[in-house]
Design a protein around this motif. Structure first.
Motif, PDB file in Angstrom:
ATOM      1  N   ILE A   5      -5.879  62.271  -3.756  1.00 14.59           N
ATOM      2  CA  ILE A   5      -6.345  62.273  -2.367  1.00 14.59           C
ATOM      3  C   ILE A   5      -6.723  63.701  -1.995  1.00 14.59           C
ATOM      4  N   ILE A   6      -7.908  63.849  -1.423  1.00 17.82           N
ATOM      5  CA  ILE A   6      -8.390  65.158  -0.976  1.00 17.82           C
ATOM      6  C   ILE A   6      -8.631  65.087   0.522  1.00 17.82           C
ATOM      7  N   THR A   7      -7.968  65.930   1.300  1.00 19.69           N
ATOM      8  CA  THR A   7      -8.237  65.984   2.738  1.00 19.69           C
ATOM      9  C   THR A   7      -9.317  67.030   3.006  1.00 19.69           C
ATOM     10  N   GLY A   8     -10.016  66.870   4.126  1.00 20.10           N
ATOM     11  CA  GLY A   8     -11.125  67.778   4.416  1.00 20.10           C
ATOM     12  C   GLY A   8     -12.169  67.725   3.316  1.00 20.10           C
ATOM     13  N   ILE A  76      -1.701  62.667  -6.919  1.00 14.40           N
ATOM     14  CA  ILE A  76      -1.881  64.042  -6.437  1.00 14.40           C
ATOM     15  C   ILE A  76      -2.456  64.023  -5.029  1.00 14.40           C
ATOM     16  N   LEU A  77      -1.923  64.894  -4.181  1.00 14.18           N
ATOM     17  CA  LEU A  77      -2.488  65.128  -2.848  1.00 14.18           C
ATOM     18  C   LEU A  77      -2.909  66.585  -2.762  1.00 14.18           C
ATOM     19  N   PHE A 117       1.660  68.463   7.031  1.00 11.35           N
ATOM     20  CA  PHE A 117       2.986  67.839   7.109  1.00 11.35           C
ATOM     21  C   PHE A 117       2.854  66.332   7.302  1.00 11.35           C
ATOM     22  N   ASN A 118       1.978  65.923   8.199  1.00 14.31           N
ATOM     23  CA  ASN A 118       1.832  64.505   8.529  1.00 14.31           C
ATOM     24  C   ASN A 118       1.468  63.665   7.311  1.00 14.31           C
ATOM     25  N   ILE A 119       0.378  64.022   6.643  1.00 12.40           N
ATOM     26  CA  ILE A 119      -0.069  63.193   5.519  1.00 12.40           C
ATOM     27  C   ILE A 119       0.866  63.328   4.320  1.00 12.40           C
ATOM     28  N   SER A 120       1.421  64.508   4.107  1.00 12.44           N
ATOM     29  CA  SER A 120       2.334  64.696   2.974  1.00 12.44           C
ATOM     30  C   SER A 120       3.556  63.798   3.095  1.00 12.44           C
ATOM     31  N   ILE A 136       1.878  67.781  -5.060  1.00 12.08           N
ATOM     32  CA  ILE A 136       1.268  68.170  -3.781  1.00 12.08           C
ATOM     33  C   ILE A 136       0.733  69.580  -3.951  1.00 12.08           C
ATOM     34  N   ILE A 137      -0.562  69.766  -3.672  1.00 11.39           N
ATOM     35  CA  ILE A 137      -1.161  71.105  -3.711  1.00 11.39           C
ATOM     36  C   ILE A 137      -1.585  71.472  -2.299  1.00 11.39           C
TER      37      ILE A 137
END
Length: 249
Positions: A5-8, A76-77, A117-120, A136-137
């Motif tokens: 998962i990739i945010t942004g 992986i996040l 914090f929220n998504i993790s 988690i990266i």
């Protein structure tokens, strides 16, 4: 195939992360901008895309449920979502003292720290529930060391580092690694939008490598963290040897 998962994901760095890992992993790309996500999907049709506001907990919960119904295990996040922001605690403007606004402070802390914090918390729960080794990266910044003129942004990125250290200690028993990557100044659109040209030249002059970083070099750092399973609870600095500078006033 591992699922990331990739945010942004549709921003400058997120797009490059997607490009680099496209044929290596199954990518799940999140962003609050649906239009740019759809453009990303056209370039990389195998990715999954989801519009998501990381600070809207109702929206976050619903999207994570959709993702985990389709992809039971997330490996992986990459917490990439964020926004560069510059404003000193006080400054003189038209002969008057102007202080950093509380509204800007809250927005930058939410965008760069609370969102991670929220998504993790959701994805860590998924990893633990499925007894799935995970990673988690967290994308930090050289500003975490305290960059003049960036009170909110520096505080948020220092918080990201603290979460990295804390979670690595808490989650090792579940075979979940947590690591961070701290870029210096990179040649990105957001860098040129938030920093004036004279200071960029000042940065180049005082960086031992004598230039801004390339996004490809940042992505290679992320790749290193993924591949090196002994790298844990640390922040990988990719900054060309730069130390935080005092601005020329």
């Amino acid at each position: 195939m591992k699922k990331i998962i990739i945010t942004g994901a549709s921003g400058n760095i997120g797009t490059e992360i997607t490009k680099y890992f496209y044929n290596k992993y199954h990518l799940i790309c999140l962003d609050k901008n649906l239009k740019t996500l759809k453009i990303l999907k056209k370039k990389y049709p195998k990715i999954e895309i989801y519009k998501l506001d990381l600070n809207n907990l109702k929206n976050l919960s619903a999207v994570i449920k959709k993702i985990t119904r389709k992809n039971k295990k997330i490996d992986i996040l990459i917490n990439n979502a964020g926004k560069i922001f510059s404003n000193p605690i006080i400054r003189f403007k038209n002969g008057k003292i102007e202080k950093h606004s509380f509204k800007d402070w809250e927005e930058i802390i939410k965008t760069n720290l609370t969102s991670a914090f929220n998504i993790s918390s959701y994805l860590i729960e998924n990893m633990v529930s499925n007894r799935n080794p995970g990673l988690i990266i967290n994308i930090s910044s050289i500003a975490s060391e305290g960059n003049e003129g960036q009170s909110a942004y520096s505080a948020a990125k220092a918080g990201i580092n603290a979460l990295t250290f804390t979670w690595a200690k808490e989650l090792s028993r579940f075979n979940i690694r947590v690591a961070g990557i701290s870029p210096g100044f990179f040649s990105t659109e957001s860098t040129y939008q938030s920093i004036n040209k004279s200071y960029i030249e000042h940065i180049k002059k005082n960086t031992p490598s004598k230039r801004l970083g390339k996004i490809s070099e940042l992505i290679q750092g992320i790749d290193f963290i993924i591949k090196n399973k002994f790298f844990n609870g640390k922040i990988l600095k990719i900054d060309g040897g730069l130390k935080i500078l005092k601005k020329n006033h």
